[in-house]
Design a protein around this motif. Structure first.
Motif, PDB file in Angstrom:
ATOM      1  N   THR A 125     -31.074  32.021  19.107  1.00 25.95           N
ATOM      2  CA  THR A 125     -31.487  31.818  20.395  1.00 25.95           C
ATOM      3  C   THR A 125     -32.158  33.071  21.004  1.00 25.95           C
ATOM      4  OG1 THR A 125     -29.365  32.715  21.116  1.00 25.95           O
ATOM      5  CG2 THR A 125     -29.367  30.220  20.973  1.00 25.95           C
ATOM      6  N   TYR A 126     -32.578  32.925  22.142  1.00 21.88           N
ATOM      7  CA  TYR A 126     -33.009  34.147  22.661  1.00 21.88           C
ATOM      8  C   TYR A 126     -32.318  34.739  23.873  1.00 21.88           C
ATOM      9  CZ  TYR A 126     -36.860  32.770  19.926  1.00 21.88           C
ATOM     10  OH  TYR A 126     -37.857  32.375  18.879  1.00 21.88           O
ATOM     11  N   ASP A 127     -32.197  36.166  24.085  1.00 18.59           N
ATOM     12  CA  ASP A 127     -31.393  36.422  25.168  1.00 18.59           C
ATOM     13  C   ASP A 127     -32.542  36.618  26.445  1.00 18.59           C
ATOM     14  OD1 ASP A 127     -33.445  38.649  25.115  1.00 18.59           O
ATOM     15  OD2 ASP A 127     -31.754  40.048  24.091  1.00 18.59           O
ATOM     16  N   LYS A 128     -32.082  37.229  27.382  1.00 13.63           N
ATOM     17  CA  LYS A 128     -32.747  37.275  28.865  1.00 13.63           C
ATOM     18  C   LYS A 128     -34.156  38.009  28.710  1.00 13.63           C
ATOM     19  CE  LYS A 128     -28.845  37.011  31.580  1.00 13.63           C
ATOM     20  NZ  LYS A 128     -27.798  37.510  32.718  1.00 13.63           N
ATOM     21  N   LYS A 129     -34.085  38.780  27.795  1.00 12.22           N
ATOM     22  CA  LYS A 129     -35.512  39.634  27.655  1.00 12.22           C
ATOM     23  C   LYS A 129     -36.207  38.849  26.810  1.00 12.22           C
ATOM     24  CE  LYS A 129     -33.181  43.836  28.810  1.00 12.22           C
ATOM     25  NZ  LYS A 129     -32.878  45.090  28.390  1.00 12.22           N
ATOM     26  N   GLY A 130     -36.167  37.844  26.162  1.00 13.97           N
ATOM     27  CA  GLY A 130     -36.981  37.008  25.271  1.00 13.97           C
ATOM     28  C   GLY A 130     -36.649  37.369  23.700  1.00 13.97           C
ATOM     29  N   LYS A 131     -35.807  38.527  23.557  1.00 15.25           N
ATOM     30  CA  LYS A 131     -35.669  38.885  22.059  1.00 15.25           C
ATOM     31  C   LYS A 131     -34.816  37.783  21.418  1.00 15.25           C
ATOM     32  CE  LYS A 131     -37.108  43.084  22.862  1.00 15.25           C
ATOM     33  NZ  LYS A 131     -38.419  43.455  22.432  1.00 15.25           N
ATOM     34  N   PRO A 132     -35.057  37.529  19.840  1.00 10.38           N
ATOM     35  CA  PRO A 132     -34.107  36.741  19.013  1.00 10.38           C
ATOM     36  C   PRO A 132     -32.942  37.122  19.083  1.00 10.38           C
ATOM     37  CG  PRO A 132     -36.271  37.514  17.848  1.00 10.38           C
ATOM     38  CD  PRO A 132     -36.051  38.284  19.004  1.00 10.38           C
ATOM     39  N   LYS A 133     -31.983  36.373  19.088  1.00 10.46           N
ATOM     40  CA  LYS A 133     -30.391  36.484  19.070  1.00 10.46           C
ATOM     41  C   LYS A 133     -29.732  35.507  18.427  1.00 10.46           C
ATOM     42  CE  LYS A 133     -26.583  36.401  22.478  1.00 10.46           C
ATOM     43  NZ  LYS A 133     -26.355  36.191  23.851  1.00 10.46           N
ATOM     44  N   GLY A 134     -28.865  35.893  17.510  1.00  8.21           N
ATOM     45  CA  GLY A 134     -28.246  34.846  16.792  1.00  8.21           C
ATOM     46  C   GLY A 134     -27.089  34.114  17.744  1.00  8.21           C
ATOM     47  N   GLY A 135     -27.342  32.945  17.881  1.00  9.49           N
ATOM     48  CA  GLY A 135     -26.058  32.248  18.626  1.00  9.49           C
ATOM     49  C   GLY A 135     -25.412  31.320  17.481  1.00  9.49           C
ATOM     50  N   SER A 136     -23.988  30.883  18.144  1.00  9.03           N
ATOM     51  CA  SER A 136     -23.303  30.044  17.473  1.00  9.03           C
ATOM     52  C   SER A 136     -23.629  28.834  17.828  1.00  9.03           C
ATOM     53  CB  SER A 136     -21.837  30.368  17.344  1.00  9.03           C
ATOM     54  OG  SER A 136     -21.424  30.401  19.076  1.00  9.03           O
ATOM     55  N   SER A 142     -26.100  27.622  28.692  1.00  9.87           N
ATOM     56  CA  SER A 142     -26.343  27.736  30.121  1.00  9.87           C
ATOM     57  C   SER A 142     -27.753  27.712  30.190  1.00  9.87           C
ATOM     58  CB  SER A 142     -25.740  29.175  30.455  1.00  9.87           C
ATOM     59  OG  SER A 142     -26.572  30.050  29.625  1.00  9.87           O
ATOM     60  N   ALA A 143     -28.026  27.183  31.399  1.00  2.00           N
ATOM     61  CA  ALA A 143     -29.678  26.609  31.567  1.00  2.00           C
ATOM     62  C   ALA A 143     -30.165  27.309  32.753  1.00  2.00           C
ATOM     63  CB  ALA A 143     -29.807  25.311  32.026  1.00  2.00           C
TER      64      ALA A 143
END
Length: 143
Positions: A125-136, A142-143
């Motif tokens: 997934t991506y964090d608020k800054k648009g950086k890739p982030k591993g999610g589960s 959250s939208a």
């Protein structure tokens, strides 16, 4: 004049038959390993265990008889040599089967690792800054 068949000759002959059967089972085992037929392989392993137990018992009997008897006849010597050659063949086939199992396990481990990589990429997934982030997977969205 025909030579008398002794109990030792019969035992060695039976051992040669059993080792020949074992070589055949090992050949079938390799085929079942490569075809991944687990159910048939388990049945064959039970059969192989019984045969190995029988071979071991007869081997002990032959050894005791040889130690307590006179020198072996040429026929018995030849049959014992045949049995030794069959035993070496069975040892070789066992090593081949062991390598086949090991290779199969390595392939399964590799496949599992590939599947885990794919899952990890799918859960990216991506964090608020648009950086890739591993999610589960399965966590709240959250939208």
């Amino acid at each position: 004049m025909t030579e008398q068949v002794t109990p030792l000759t019969q035992a060695i002959s039976k051992q040669v038959e059993q080792l020949t059967s074992l070589a055949g089972l090992l050949e079938k085992e390799l085929h079942l390993i490569s075809s991944r037929d687990a159910e048939s392989l388990m049945r064959l392993l039970d059969e192989k265990t019984e045969l190995l137990t029988s071979i071991q018992a007869l081997d002990g009997s032959i050894e005791r008889t040889i130690k307590s008897s006179e020198p072996l006849s040429e026929e018995n010597e030849a049959m014992l040599e045949t049995a030794k050659q069959l035993l070496e063949d069975c040892k070789y086939r066992t090593q081949v089967n062991q390598k086949a199992v090991e290779q199969g396990q390595l392939r399964l481990t590799h496949l599992r690792n590939l599947m885990m990589e794919v899952r990890a990429k799918e859960s990216l997934t991506y964090d608020k800054k648009g950086k890739p982030k591993g999610g589960s997977l399965g966590s709240g969205v959250s939208a």
